[in-house]
Scaffold this motif. Structure first.
Motif, PDB file in Angstrom:
ATOM      1  N   SER A  52       0.591  -1.217  -0.082  1.00 25.32           N
ATOM      2  CA  SER A  52      -0.225  -0.010  -0.048  1.00 25.32           C
ATOM      3  C   SER A  52       1.182   1.154   0.184  1.00 25.32           C
ATOM      4  O   SER A  52       2.498   1.180   0.425  1.00 25.32           O
ATOM      5  CB  SER A  52      -1.046  -0.070   1.206  1.00 25.32           C
ATOM      6  OG  SER A  52      -0.022  -0.289   2.199  1.00 25.32           O
ATOM      7  N   TRP A  53       0.333   2.204  -0.248  1.00 25.39           N
ATOM      8  CA  TRP A  53       0.861   3.601   0.177  1.00 25.39           C
ATOM      9  C   TRP A  53       1.524   3.787   1.014  1.00 25.39           C
ATOM     10  O   TRP A  53       2.874   4.553   0.778  1.00 25.39           O
ATOM     11  CB  TRP A  53      -0.160   4.807  -0.486  1.00 25.39           C
ATOM     12  CG  TRP A  53      -0.700   5.401  -0.034  1.00 25.39           C
ATOM     13  CD1 TRP A  53      -2.436   4.708   0.525  1.00 25.39           C
ATOM     14  CD2 TRP A  53      -0.744   5.950   1.161  1.00 25.39           C
ATOM     15  NE1 TRP A  53      -1.933   5.655   2.123  1.00 25.39           N
ATOM     16  CE2 TRP A  53      -1.900   6.456   2.892  1.00 25.39           C
ATOM     17  CE3 TRP A  53       0.725   7.276   2.287  1.00 25.39           C
ATOM     18  CZ2 TRP A  53      -2.095   7.353   3.592  1.00 25.39           C
ATOM     19  CZ3 TRP A  53       0.672   7.900   3.109  1.00 25.39           C
ATOM     20  CH2 TRP A  53      -0.686   7.574   4.228  1.00 25.39           C
ATOM     21  N   SER A  54       1.138   3.799   2.152  1.00 27.41           N
ATOM     22  CA  SER A  54       1.843   3.783   3.588  1.00 27.41           C
ATOM     23  C   SER A  54       2.769   3.110   3.887  1.00 27.41           C
ATOM     24  O   SER A  54       3.366   2.821   4.812  1.00 27.41           O
ATOM     25  CB  SER A  54       0.569   3.560   4.239  1.00 27.41           C
ATOM     26  OG  SER A  54       0.395   2.694   4.862  1.00 27.41           O
ATOM     27  N   GLY A  55       2.242   1.507   3.174  1.00 30.57           N
ATOM     28  CA  GLY A  55       3.073   0.697   3.816  1.00 30.57           C
ATOM     29  C   GLY A  55       2.949  -0.283   4.431  1.00 30.57           C
ATOM     30  O   GLY A  55       3.678  -1.204   5.070  1.00 30.57           O
ATOM     31  N   ASP A  56       1.388  -0.226   5.214  1.00 35.84           N
ATOM     32  CA  ASP A  56       1.144  -0.696   5.899  1.00 35.84           C
ATOM     33  C   ASP A  56       0.515  -2.501   5.548  1.00 35.84           C
ATOM     34  O   ASP A  56      -0.042  -3.147   6.635  1.00 35.84           O
ATOM     35  CB  ASP A  56       0.202   0.264   6.915  1.00 35.84           C
ATOM     36  CG  ASP A  56       0.326   1.073   7.662  1.00 35.84           C
ATOM     37  OD1 ASP A  56      -0.219   1.925   7.782  1.00 35.84           O
ATOM     38  OD2 ASP A  56       1.336   1.251   7.668  1.00 35.84           O
ATOM     39  N   SER A  57      -0.017  -2.338   4.521  1.00 34.19           N
ATOM     40  CA  SER A  57      -0.660  -3.497   3.918  1.00 34.19           C
ATOM     41  C   SER A  57       0.148  -4.101   2.908  1.00 34.19           C
ATOM     42  O   SER A  57       0.972  -3.104   1.535  1.00 34.19           O
ATOM     43  CB  SER A  57      -1.740  -2.849   3.534  1.00 34.19           C
ATOM     44  OG  SER A  57      -2.565  -2.413   4.639  1.00 34.19           O
ATOM     45  N   THR A  58       0.486  -4.914   3.169  1.00 40.77           N
ATOM     46  CA  THR A  58       1.054  -6.237   1.880  1.00 40.77           C
ATOM     47  C   THR A  58       0.264  -7.602   1.503  1.00 40.77           C
ATOM     48  O   THR A  58      -0.485  -8.191   2.192  1.00 40.77           O
ATOM     49  CB  THR A  58       2.836  -6.583   2.128  1.00 40.77           C
ATOM     50  OG1 THR A  58       2.003  -7.718   3.426  1.00 40.77           O
ATOM     51  CG2 THR A  58       3.759  -5.337   2.625  1.00 40.77           C
TER      52      THR A  58
END
Length: 125
Positions: A52-58
């Motif tokens: 995700s854009w934030s890096g929180d979800s993969t």
């Protein structure tokens, strides 16, 4: 226009590791979900990892879950794919991609808008 440049990969032995890097320029990096796609001869292109854009979800394709790790740095505008426990079946050209989720509530599947020139990863048996 987003420009993506991959680096890394090459020839790796079965069971080995390698890391792909992707440098992004142009546009606003945090606008985009990022992914790594791969294309092997005679096979369809698959999305192996998405972040995700934030890096929180993969998200990972089942074929690489537990072996590959996607990460990003929104200050450096970089995306990486750490590839461990490599198998000959992982041999492919890997592309860094930027886009948007096709539907809300999930980061995959992703609609790809931009992709790089690709990096070859060859896993020897």
């Amino acid at each position: 226009q987003v420009r993506l440049i991959e680096s890394g990969g090459g020839l790796v032995q079965t069971g080995g590791s390698t890391r792909l890097s992707c440098a992004a320029s142009g546009g606003t990096f945090t606008d985009y979900t990022m992914a790594w796609l791969r294309l092997a001869p005679g096979k369809e292109r698959i999305n192996v990892a998405t972040i995700s854009w934030s890096g929180d979800s993969t998200y990972y394709d089942q074929s690489v879950t537990g072996r590959f790790t996607i990460s990003r740095d929104n200050v450096k505008n970089m995306v990486w794919l750490q590839m461990d426990s490599l198998k000959p079946a992982d041999t492919a050209v890997y592309y860094c991609a930027a886009g948007f989720p096709e539907r809300g509530g999930a980061i995959a599947p992703m609609r790809t808008l931009y992709w790089g020139q690709g990096a070859q990863v060859t896993v020897s048996s």
